[in-house]
Write an enzyme that holds these catalytic residues in place. Structure first.
Site, PDB file in Angstrom:
ATOM      1  CE  LYS A 180      -2.873  32.447  -2.491  1.00  0.00           C
ATOM      2  NZ  LYS A 180      -3.499  30.863  -2.937  1.00  0.00           N
ATOM      3  N   GLY A 233     -11.896  34.780  -8.431  1.00  0.00           N
ATOM      4  CA  GLY A 233     -12.216  33.358  -7.502  1.00  0.00           C
ATOM      5  C   GLY A 233     -13.654  33.573  -7.336  1.00  0.00           C
ATOM      6  CB  SER A 234     -15.389  31.980  -4.587  1.00  0.00           C
ATOM      7  OG  SER A 234     -14.762  32.508  -3.371  1.00  0.00           O
ATOM      8  CB  THR A 237     -12.586  34.366  -1.847  1.00  0.00           C
ATOM      9  OG1 THR A 237     -12.862  33.308  -1.353  1.00  0.00           O
ATOM     10  CG2 THR A 237     -11.115  34.861  -1.240  1.00  0.00           C
ATOM     11  N   GLY A 238     -14.054  37.173  -2.843  1.00  0.00           N
ATOM     12  CA  GLY A 238     -13.702  38.477  -3.648  1.00  0.00           C
ATOM     13  C   GLY A 238     -14.082  39.610  -2.635  1.00  0.00           C
ATOM     14  CD  GLU A 255     -13.574  36.645 -13.900  1.00  0.00           C
ATOM     15  OE1 GLU A 255     -14.747  36.627 -13.617  1.00  0.00           O
ATOM     16  OE2 GLU A 255     -12.735  35.806 -14.342  1.00  0.00           O
ATOM     17  CB  CYS A 289     -15.137  32.821 -14.335  1.00  0.00           C
ATOM     18  SG  CYS A 289     -14.007  33.425 -15.657  1.00  0.00           S
ATOM     19  CD  GLU A 385     -19.362  30.559 -10.892  1.00  0.00           C
ATOM     20  OE1 GLU A 385     -18.867  31.070  -9.728  1.00  0.00           O
ATOM     21  OE2 GLU A 385     -18.606  30.868 -12.072  1.00  0.00           O
TER      22      GLU A 385
HETATM   23  P1  NAD Z   1     -11.655  30.804  -3.587  1.00  0.00           P
HETATM   24  O1  NAD Z   1     -11.857  32.216  -4.047  1.00  0.00           O
HETATM   25  O2  NAD Z   1     -11.637  30.568  -2.322  1.00  0.00           O
HETATM   26  O3  NAD Z   1     -10.073  30.874  -4.325  1.00  0.00           O
HETATM   27  C1  NAD Z   1      -9.473  31.816  -5.198  1.00  0.00           C
HETATM   28  C2  NAD Z   1      -8.121  32.360  -4.955  1.00  0.00           C
HETATM   29  O4  NAD Z   1      -8.239  33.185  -3.692  1.00  0.00           O
HETATM   30  C3  NAD Z   1      -7.107  31.001  -4.471  1.00  0.00           C
HETATM   31  O5  NAD Z   1      -5.816  31.500  -4.947  1.00  0.00           O
HETATM   32  C4  NAD Z   1      -7.241  30.961  -3.016  1.00  0.00           C
HETATM   33  O6  NAD Z   1      -5.939  30.622  -2.314  1.00  0.00           O
HETATM   34  C5  NAD Z   1      -7.500  32.599  -2.699  1.00  0.00           C
HETATM   35  N1  NAD Z   1      -8.037  32.767  -1.333  1.00  0.00           N
HETATM   36  C6  NAD Z   1      -9.184  32.053  -0.757  1.00  0.00           C
HETATM   37  N2  NAD Z   1      -9.128  32.702   0.567  1.00  0.00           N
HETATM   38  C7  NAD Z   1      -8.577  33.926   0.600  1.00  0.00           C
HETATM   39  C8  NAD Z   1      -8.718  34.845   1.418  1.00  0.00           C
HETATM   40  N3  NAD Z   1      -9.265  34.814   2.607  1.00  0.00           N
HETATM   41  N4  NAD Z   1      -7.675  36.018   1.016  1.00  0.00           N
HETATM   42  C9  NAD Z   1      -7.207  36.174   0.042  1.00  0.00           C
HETATM   43  N5  NAD Z   1      -7.146  35.059  -0.965  1.00  0.00           N
HETATM   44  C10 NAD Z   1      -7.862  33.959  -0.748  1.00  0.00           C
HETATM   45  O7  NAD Z   1     -12.076  29.929  -4.901  1.00  0.00           O
HETATM   46  P2  NAD Z   1     -12.056  28.443  -4.696  1.00  0.00           P
HETATM   47  O8  NAD Z   1     -12.231  27.841  -3.195  1.00  0.00           O
HETATM   48  O9  NAD Z   1     -10.705  27.954  -5.203  1.00  0.00           O
HETATM   49  O10 NAD Z   1     -13.304  28.016  -5.416  1.00  0.00           O
HETATM   50  C11 NAD Z   1     -14.672  28.026  -4.748  1.00  0.00           C
HETATM   51  C12 NAD Z   1     -15.595  28.734  -5.750  1.00  0.00           C
HETATM   52  O11 NAD Z   1     -15.032  29.943  -6.351  1.00  0.00           O
HETATM   53  C13 NAD Z   1     -15.739  27.753  -7.212  1.00  0.00           C
HETATM   54  O12 NAD Z   1     -16.689  26.853  -6.771  1.00  0.00           O
HETATM   55  C14 NAD Z   1     -16.421  28.817  -8.133  1.00  0.00           C
HETATM   56  O13 NAD Z   1     -17.593  29.050  -7.946  1.00  0.00           O
HETATM   57  C15 NAD Z   1     -15.415  29.885  -7.844  1.00  0.00           C
HETATM   58  N6  NAD Z   1     -14.486  30.428  -8.626  1.00  0.00           N
HETATM   59  C16 NAD Z   1     -14.603  31.135  -9.596  1.00  0.00           C
HETATM   60  C17 NAD Z   1     -13.579  31.358 -10.389  1.00  0.00           C
HETATM   61  C18 NAD Z   1     -13.502  32.342 -11.544  1.00  0.00           C
HETATM   62  O14 NAD Z   1     -12.861  32.238 -12.583  1.00  0.00           O
HETATM   63  N7  NAD Z   1     -14.456  33.175 -11.281  1.00  0.00           N
HETATM   64  C19 NAD Z   1     -12.325  30.432 -10.475  1.00  0.00           C
HETATM   65  C20 NAD Z   1     -12.356  29.601  -9.219  1.00  0.00           C
HETATM   66  C21 NAD Z   1     -13.454  29.426  -8.405  1.00  0.00           C
END
Ligand code: NAD
Length: 483
Positions: A180, A233-234, A237-238, A255, A289, A385
């Site tokens: 995804k 990701g964030s 969400t993690g 991560e 990240c 961050e």
């Molecule tokens: P996010 O965590 O919302 O999204 C990352 C991924 O998770 C995307 O594919 C998104 O569609 C998916 N996602 C979102 N909500 C979900 C849910 N409820 N269940 C399952 N999957 C879901 O991050 P974002 O909105 O893209 O960015 C926000 C913040 O996240 C950034 O400002 C940054 O701090 C952080 N971020 C970190 C990394 C990293 O490499 N560690 C990468 C991108 C963003």
């Protein structure tokens, strides 16, 4: 609406069981971060497509992939790496348009994707078990077996690299995958899956369902057919992904980013350090990240470091991805709002350096790379961050204070130490809480061989290198009694 010329597939579809299918909910608009213009549409996948993708992966796992010899899995990945290399320019152009990443940085990501396929292609048949000396009459050994169906949720900042390290390792270990990608950047994920098909990956072994996190992402993490989830990701969400995985009692790799420090002691070689001090903060417009957003400097060299970093900030060129300058736009209007908000929160700090934004496309998501000095370690800009091109410089007196500040956030992903003293390098490498510590460098070129991951709010589990392969397998102990 301007289409992206390099695309050789329909980006508004999902790839499920080897077929390009429309999503029941239709499409989502696709924007060019460099201009803000709408440039296409992607599939709005949801529970229906995720269910079909997990079913396809389950059938492919049991039907063919689980029984495909490791050496053949490796050959397919190696061929895939070759196809990626042959398409490097196209992949880089697609990523530059989709993510707003300056062309050379996007190209480096495409080359890294190929390198992941080479590494994991070569590693597939070297994933060994052990024999264990045991009681008389027994022979005991371990088998490393794939989990089964693995879910991969990928962000928008480095789609190709993160897919390479996560999907590449999972496939090499014998898993079938449901990917995804992020709604803001899914084109290279689809391109990669199409190349995988061309390389001979059996249908259903890799399925891609673009869509919103709350729809496709949540449906994937809650699916009872999944055996492992890899999420980047964030933090928020993690945490939600981990809870969803807990409900199905399956392992997760998280991560989640960081607040990574570079610690500069007064005996450091500043000429060597300076390019890293700034580049590690502004690469990919700070949306990394492992970005280094905190620069800790020993008092005697503090003014000198601030002055030299500020000069570099003043010279940074910001512009559209295709112009291939130092810094491109952020990914989205939302991210621009978040980062601009952080910069405003620095109003009480010393604005040491800032790039000038020239004549830029008015709809693009640009912010000026910004350097703050005189920052106390507990300031919000030193703790949170930002995920944009913003760095803070923090002074320290001695080694003990440097360690306390370096470890003084919720995160622990990456750190570097700049000093000539070998003994100090060894002490700091042990004392700093992080998944990777670099001595007199930062990032070591991002090698695919180097295990990567965090502690604390940076997440858990390791990607890259052989460690990732272990994470994508489960260990079985076989004890045979033969008398
Ligand atoms: P996010 O965590 O919302 O999204 C990352 C991924 O998770 C995307 O594919 C998104 O569609 C998916 N996602 C979102 N909500 C979900 C849910 N409820 N269940 C399952 N999957 C879901 O991050 P974002 O909105 O893209 O960015 C926000 C913040 O996240 C950034 O400002 C940054 O701090 C952080 N971020 C970190 C990394 C990293 O490499 N560690 C990468 C991108 C963003």
């Amino acid at each position: 609406m301007t289409a992206i010329p390099e695309l050789w597939f329909d980006p508004s579809r999902c790839l499920i069981a080897g077929e390009w299918v429309k999503a029941a909910a239709g499409t989502l608009p696709l924007y060019d971060p460099s201009t803000g213009a709408e440039i296409g549409a992607i599939a709005r996948g949801g529970a229906t497509e995720i269910d079909a993708a997990v079913t396809a992966a389950t059938e492919a796992f049991h039907g063919v992939w689980h029984r495909t010899p490791a050496v053949e899995r490796g050959r397919i990945l190696t061929r895939l790496g070759q196809l990626v290399l042959e398409r490097v320019e196209a992949l880089a152009m697609i990523e530059a348009r989709d993510v707003g990443k300056p062309y050379k940085q996007a190209r480096a990501d495409a080359v890294a994707l190929a390198r992941y396929m080479e590494f994991y292609g070569g590693a597939a048949d070297k994933l060994l078990g052990q024999t264990i000396p045991y009681m008389d009459g027994y022979t005991v050994y371990t088998l490393r077996e794939p989990h089964g169906v693995t879910g991969h949720i990928v962000p928008w900042n480095y789609p190709m690299q993160i897919i390479g390290r996560s999907v590449g390792a999972a496939l090499a270990a014998g898993n079938a995958c449901v990917l995804k990608p992020a709604e803001d950047a899914c084109l290279t994920a689809l391109a990669f899956a199409d190349l995988a098909k061309q390389a001979g990956l059996p249908d259903g072994v890799l399925n891609v369902v673009p869509g919103l996190g709350a729809e496709a992402g949540a449906a994937l993490t809650a699916h009872p057919g999944l055996h492992h989830i890899s999420f980047t990701g964030s933090v928020a969400t993690g945490a939600a992904v981990q809870i969803a995985a807990g409900a199905n009692v399956i392992p997760v790799t998280l991560e989640l980013g960081g607040k990574s420090p570079q610690v500069v002691f007064d005996d450091a070689d500043l000429d060597a350090a300076l390019p890293f001090l700034v580049n590690a903060g502004i690469q990919n417009a700070g949306q990394t990240c492992s970005a280094s957003s905190r620069i800790l400097v020993q008092r005697a060299r503090y003014d000198e470091v601030v002055e030299k970093m500020a000069a570099r900030y003043g010279a940074l060129r910001v512009g559209p991805a295709v112009d291939d300058l130092d810094v491109g736009p952020l990914i989205s209007a939302k991210q621009k709002g978040l980062v601009s908000g952080f910069i405003e929160q620095g109003h009480d700090l010393q604005l040491a350096g800032q790039a000038t934004l020239g004549d830029l496309p008015s709809g693009g998501y640009y912010v000026p790379p910004t350097l703050f000095a005189g920052v106390s370690p507990d300031h919000t800009l030193a703790q949170n961050e930002v995920f944009g091109p913003v760095q803070v410089v923090i002074p320290f007196e001695d080694e003990a204070e440097a360690i306390a500040i370096a470890n003084g956030t919720d995160y622990g992903l990456v750190a570097s130490v700049w000093t000539d003293s070998g003994a100090r390098q060894m002490r700091l490498a042990k004392a700093i809480r992080a998944g990777q510590v670099f001595l007199n460098n930062y990032g070591a070129g991002g090698g695919v061989e180097l295990p990567f991951g965090g502690i604390g709010k940076s997440g858990h589990g390791r990607e890259k290198g052989f460690e990732a392969l272990y994470g994508f397998t489960t260990l079985k102990t076989v004890a045979a009694f033969h008398g």
